[in-house]
Scaffold this motif. Structure first.
Motif, PDB file in Angstrom:
ATOM      1  N   SER A 138       0.836  -1.205   0.000  1.00 38.11           N
ATOM      2  CA  SER A 138       0.000   0.000   0.000  1.00 38.11           C
ATOM      3  C   SER A 138       0.869   1.253   0.000  1.00 38.11           C
ATOM      4  O   SER A 138       1.999   1.246   0.507  1.00 38.11           O
ATOM      5  CB  SER A 138      -0.937   0.014   1.213  1.00 38.11           C
ATOM      6  N   ASP A 139       0.347   2.325  -0.587  1.00 36.49           N
ATOM      7  CA  ASP A 139       1.120   3.564  -0.630  1.00 36.49           C
ATOM      8  C   ASP A 139       1.396   4.101   0.773  1.00 36.49           C
ATOM      9  O   ASP A 139       2.466   4.664   1.036  1.00 36.49           O
ATOM     10  CB  ASP A 139       0.426   4.622  -1.496  1.00 36.49           C
ATOM     11  N   SER A 166      -3.062   2.449  -4.139  1.00 40.45           N
ATOM     12  CA  SER A 166      -3.881   3.332  -3.315  1.00 40.45           C
ATOM     13  C   SER A 166      -5.196   2.651  -2.995  1.00 40.45           C
ATOM     14  O   SER A 166      -5.802   2.010  -3.867  1.00 40.45           O
ATOM     15  CB  SER A 166      -4.155   4.651  -4.044  1.00 40.45           C
ATOM     16  N   THR A 168      -9.177   2.897  -1.912  1.00 41.14           N
ATOM     17  CA  THR A 168     -10.281   3.825  -2.141  1.00 41.14           C
ATOM     18  C   THR A 168     -11.435   3.507  -1.193  1.00 41.14           C
ATOM     19  O   THR A 168     -11.443   2.465  -0.527  1.00 41.14           O
ATOM     20  CB  THR A 168     -10.766   3.737  -3.601  1.00 41.14           C
TER      21      THR A 168
END
Length: 273
Positions: A138-139, A166, A168
């Protein structure tokens, strides 16, 4: 989706830690998880898991376990401080690439390698799989590796292209944030922070059933049954919310299994959905 999905639970070595690492201790010692000022009787050995998902749309590996370098000078490889907290065991044949080869799978056959969070026992084996098509985390977790170089060992993935994803807004998880790998809800990486900022758990679902890979949200089934947080957390509130979410998911009638990465009660096996 009607085709079968298989989840292979692999043990890629073990790790020796103070029991305060998996289970937060009620003690006056704020450094209990490091093992400092604690006797050897508090040391335990727990498995280090990785998960191979055989999916109609590709092969997906979640986490990598230990690199074979831990068979050498661990203090140098892990760093002297980290080595004091956790010691790795990786018998011959248990490294992730060794186990995959026994299944007839080479690193280049993997479509995705997704790291739940970048702690050493989850990300150490990345370089063993450097020919995989996509290496991801994950970022938020990727950003954390830059900010905390004491916790995260940059050399373990140096030279490897990591593709941050990313998350959401979604219906999944305590934060209502997730990343749908194939855009069909069959493999969903759910934001479950607390132990680390960007950690994800994995939902694998098919034909109305699902498996939950809870990673280090809790270290064993006992963790969410008794609501015992990990000893290492970056946000206690988030850690509690994530663990509570795992508990609620594990109680759903269509949950086949909810698995913690380090649960000594879970043996290697294959789950079919």
């Amino acid at each position: 989706m009607t085709s079968t999905i298989k989840v292979h639970v692999l043990h890629c070595g073990q790790v020796q830690v103070d029991i305060a690492v998996p289970f937060k201790q009620k003690t006056l010692n704020p450094l209990a998880f490091t093992g400092l000022f604690r006797s050897s009787k508090h040391q335990i050995v727990i498995p280090v898991s990785a998960y191979l998902i055989e999916h109609p749309k590709g092969l997906v590996l979640v986490d990598t376990g230990w690199h074979t370098d831990v068979r050498g000078d661990q203090a140098k490889y892990l760093g002297k401080i980290s080595y004091r907290i956790s010691k790795a065991f990786l018998p011959e044949g248990q490294a992730v690439h060794e186990q995959l080869l026994k299944m007839g799978i080479k690193a280049k056959d993997l479509d995705y390698v997704v790291i739940s969070h970048m702690d050493a026992d989850h990300a150490s084996g990345i370089k063993l799989l450097n020919e995989a098509k996509n290496m991801m985390t994950s970022d938020m977790e990727w950003q954390a590796t830059v900010k905390n170089k004491l916790r995260y060992k940059q050399h373990m993935w140096e030279g490897i292209e990591i593709k941050p994803f990313s998350m959401t807004d979604s219906e999944y998880g305590p934060m209502r944030k997730s990343f749908d790998l194939f855009n069909d809800e069959s493999i969903v990486f759910v934001h479950t922070p607390g132990h680390s900022h960007g950690m994800v758990s994995t939902i694998v679902q098919n034909n109305g059933k699902f498996v939950l890979l809870a990673n280090d949200t809790g270290y064993s089934k006992e963790s969410w049954e008794e609501m015992i947080l990990p000893g290492i957390v970056v946000n206690k509130k988030h850690a509690f919310e994530s663990l509570k979410w795992v508990k609620n998911m594990s109680l759903k009638s269509n949950c086949i299994e909810a698995l913690a990465n380090h649960d000594p009660e879970i043996l290697p096996h294959v789950i079919e959905l």
